[in-house]
Scaffold this motif. Structure first.
Motif, PDB file in Angstrom:
ATOM      1  N   HIS A 111       0.868  -1.190   0.000  1.00  0.00           N
ATOM      2  CA  HIS A 111       0.000   0.000   0.000  1.00  0.00           C
ATOM      3  C   HIS A 111       0.896   1.229   0.000  1.00  0.00           C
ATOM      4  O   HIS A 111       1.593   1.493   0.984  1.00  0.00           O
ATOM      5  N   HIS A 112       0.902   1.946  -1.118  1.00  0.00           N
ATOM      6  CA  HIS A 112       1.691   3.171  -1.198  1.00  0.00           C
ATOM      7  C   HIS A 112       0.751   4.328  -1.549  1.00  0.00           C
ATOM      8  O   HIS A 112       0.676   4.774  -2.694  1.00  0.00           O
ATOM      9  N   PHE A 113      -0.018   4.732  -0.554  1.00  0.00           N
ATOM     10  CA  PHE A 113      -0.928   5.890  -0.591  1.00  0.00           C
ATOM     11  C   PHE A 113      -2.261   5.639  -1.305  1.00  0.00           C
ATOM     12  O   PHE A 113      -3.241   6.317  -0.997  1.00  0.00           O
ATOM     13  N   THR A 114      -2.315   4.743  -2.293  1.00  0.00           N
ATOM     14  CA  THR A 114      -3.529   4.606  -3.103  1.00  0.00           C
ATOM     15  C   THR A 114      -4.271   3.320  -2.783  1.00  0.00           C
ATOM     16  O   THR A 114      -3.708   2.360  -2.266  1.00  0.00           O
ATOM     17  N   GLN A 115      -5.552   3.313  -3.130  1.00  0.00           N
ATOM     18  CA  GLN A 115      -6.395   2.138  -2.900  1.00  0.00           C
ATOM     19  C   GLN A 115      -7.508   2.131  -3.954  1.00  0.00           C
ATOM     20  O   GLN A 115      -7.699   3.112  -4.675  1.00  0.00           O
ATOM     21  N   PRO A 116      -8.256   1.032  -4.063  1.00  0.00           N
ATOM     22  CA  PRO A 116      -9.344   1.000  -5.039  1.00  0.00           C
ATOM     23  C   PRO A 116     -10.413   2.053  -4.737  1.00  0.00           C
ATOM     24  O   PRO A 116     -10.648   2.408  -3.580  1.00  0.00           O
ATOM     25  N   ARG A 117     -11.061   2.520  -5.766  1.00  0.00           N
ATOM     26  CA  ARG A 117     -12.154   3.482  -5.575  1.00  0.00           C
ATOM     27  C   ARG A 117     -13.229   2.911  -4.657  1.00  0.00           C
ATOM     28  O   ARG A 117     -13.793   3.634  -3.824  1.00  0.00           O
ATOM     29  N   TRP A 118     -13.509   1.617  -4.813  1.00  0.00           N
ATOM     30  CA  TRP A 118     -14.571   1.031  -3.986  1.00  0.00           C
ATOM     31  C   TRP A 118     -14.195   1.051  -2.507  1.00  0.00           C
ATOM     32  O   TRP A 118     -15.076   1.202  -1.656  1.00  0.00           O
ATOM     33  N   MET A 119     -12.897   0.912  -2.213  1.00  0.00           N
ATOM     34  CA  MET A 119     -12.476   0.963  -0.810  1.00  0.00           C
ATOM     35  C   MET A 119     -12.620   2.384  -0.263  1.00  0.00           C
ATOM     36  O   MET A 119     -13.044   2.580   0.878  1.00  0.00           O
TER      37      MET A 119
END
Length: 406
Positions: A111-119
């Motif tokens: 995890h480097h700052f970003t995640q899925p839109r749904w999350m």
């Protein structure tokens, strides 16, 4: 006995969203295209590392390095809840293989700052089930990657706590309203804007669960997290403010790392406490990021951590932002001297990764910063800088007995 590799890790690093391009399913991409946006420009094709990873890893080998840190993009691996992309997993498995083929240790950040839109739509780190969802993704990804050298769960988990004032100052009411439309959730669902209580609660729990999930899949892989830590100094009589910053921004995370195999230390500058606040030392030279130009900061941080916590350290990020590559060469030489000094004083440092391999997308500041050992030209051709050669020369100069951790 330590689970870390016996050899000292000399490396450089990238992060998926900053270099891959086309990360359309991530919350960051959505925020870049909000109107108005807290980002000065969108990431777009970035450095096209998704297609050029073999070329970039070959540069790492050409520079004489033995390790490469990169991140896996959760939004690609799990584009919908519980739906894992075999194509994305296979891609990252090929990145791991490409490293191994050149005798480069792959260091993977999950995890480097970003995640899925749904999350993000579910609330990001503040979502009740975030730790379990993140751990499930880490388990599935780790299962797919044979040959990982080290695993970093979350990059700079403490940053939303230590830099909260900076991030919040960049978001107007209009930015927040646009983010709500783009994400289907408040701006606070994006990692960098996560409230401190969510980081200290769900964030630390997510790290713990992810660590155990990765270990369950890859028992041989050392696991840790990375932390953003400034060198902290103070005017005489203001030491209490400095110490309070350390206890608030760093100590809870270093305490939580007691069961980790290492801590990734990420230091770029010094923060000086004064009666009227904290920031760069007045009158000191600053970089294009506005940070104090302080290469010795990394050694001071390693020395401070080593004096209080008994945990192996890896410098997972340290670098110079600016257009003056001659200054970058001096920065690298001086920073490594500081790390060497910290080791001589007992700090258990097991590796050093220069940030970054490539000039890339610097989050909300866009493409206006230059950290890289390699310039990425308009046609995506890679142009190594003199600092890359200088870094390589430092590997041999520093490969002496007191920097050999075997």
């Amino acid at each position: 006995m330590s689970r870390l590799p016996e050899q000292f890790l000399w490396g450089t690093a990238v992060a998926a969203h900053q270099v891959e391009g086309g990360n359309v399913n991530s919350d960051c991409w959505a925020l870049e295209h909000a109107s108005p946006s807290v980002f000065v420009e969108p990431s777009g094709a970035a450095c096209d590392h998704w297609n050029r990873y073999e070329e970039d890893i070959a540069l790492v080998a050409q520079f004489g390095l033995n390790a490469f840190r990169f991140s896996v993009e959760w939004a690609r691996v799990e584009p919908e809840p519980g739906v894992f992309s075999t194509a994305a997993l296979d891609h990252y498995a090929r990145v791991v293989d490409a490293c191994r083929e050149l005798s480069i240790v792959p260091v993977v950040t999950f995890h480097h700052f970003t995640q899925p839109r749904w999350m993000a739509a579910l609330g990001g780190f503040a979502a009740r089930d975030f730790p379990a969802r993140f751990a499930a993704y880490c388990a599935r990804a780790a299962r797919a990657f044979d040959g990982i050298g080290l695993a970093c769960t979350i990059n700079e988990l403490n940053l939303p706590v230590s830099a909260a004032a900076y991030f919040q100052s960049r978001a107007s009411d209009a930015h927040r309203a646009a983010a709500q439309v783009a994400l289907g959730a408040p701006l606070d669902a994006f990692f960098l804007f996560t409230p401190a209580d969510a980081i200290l609660g769900n964030g630390l729990e997510a790290h713990r669960l992810a660590r155990e999930a990765i270990r369950a899949e890859r028992v041989e892989v050392p696991v840790g997290m990375t932390l953003a830590i400034s060198e902290e100094t103070a005017d005489p009589g203001i030491e209490d403010r400095r110490d309070a910053r350390r206890e608030r921004f760093y100590a809870p995370f270093l305490d939580a790392a007691c069961n980790d195999d290492f801590v990734g230390v990420q230091t770029y500058a010094r923060t000086h406490s004064r009666a009227d606040g904290s920031g760069p030392l007045p009158g000191a030279p600053v970089t294009t990021m506005g940070w104090e130009d302080r290469p010795l900061a990394i050694g001071a941080v390693c020395q401070w951590i080593g004096s209080r916590w008994n945990v192996p350290l890896i410098v997972t990020e340290n670098g110079y932002p600016g257009f003056d590559d001659a200054r970058r060469e001096v920065f690298i030489t001086t920073a490594l001297a500081g790390v060497r000094s910290a080791m001589a004083d007992g700090a258990d440092v097991r590796g050093y990764f220069y940030w970054s391999l490539l000039d890339n997308f610097e989050w909300m500041l866009g493409y206006r910063q230059r950290f890289g050992l390699v310039e990425v030209q308009a046609d995506m051709r890679r142009a190594p800088k003199r600092s890359a050669r200088s870094y390589r020369s430092q590997l041999f100069l520093n490969s002496c007995p007191d920097l050999d951790v075997r």
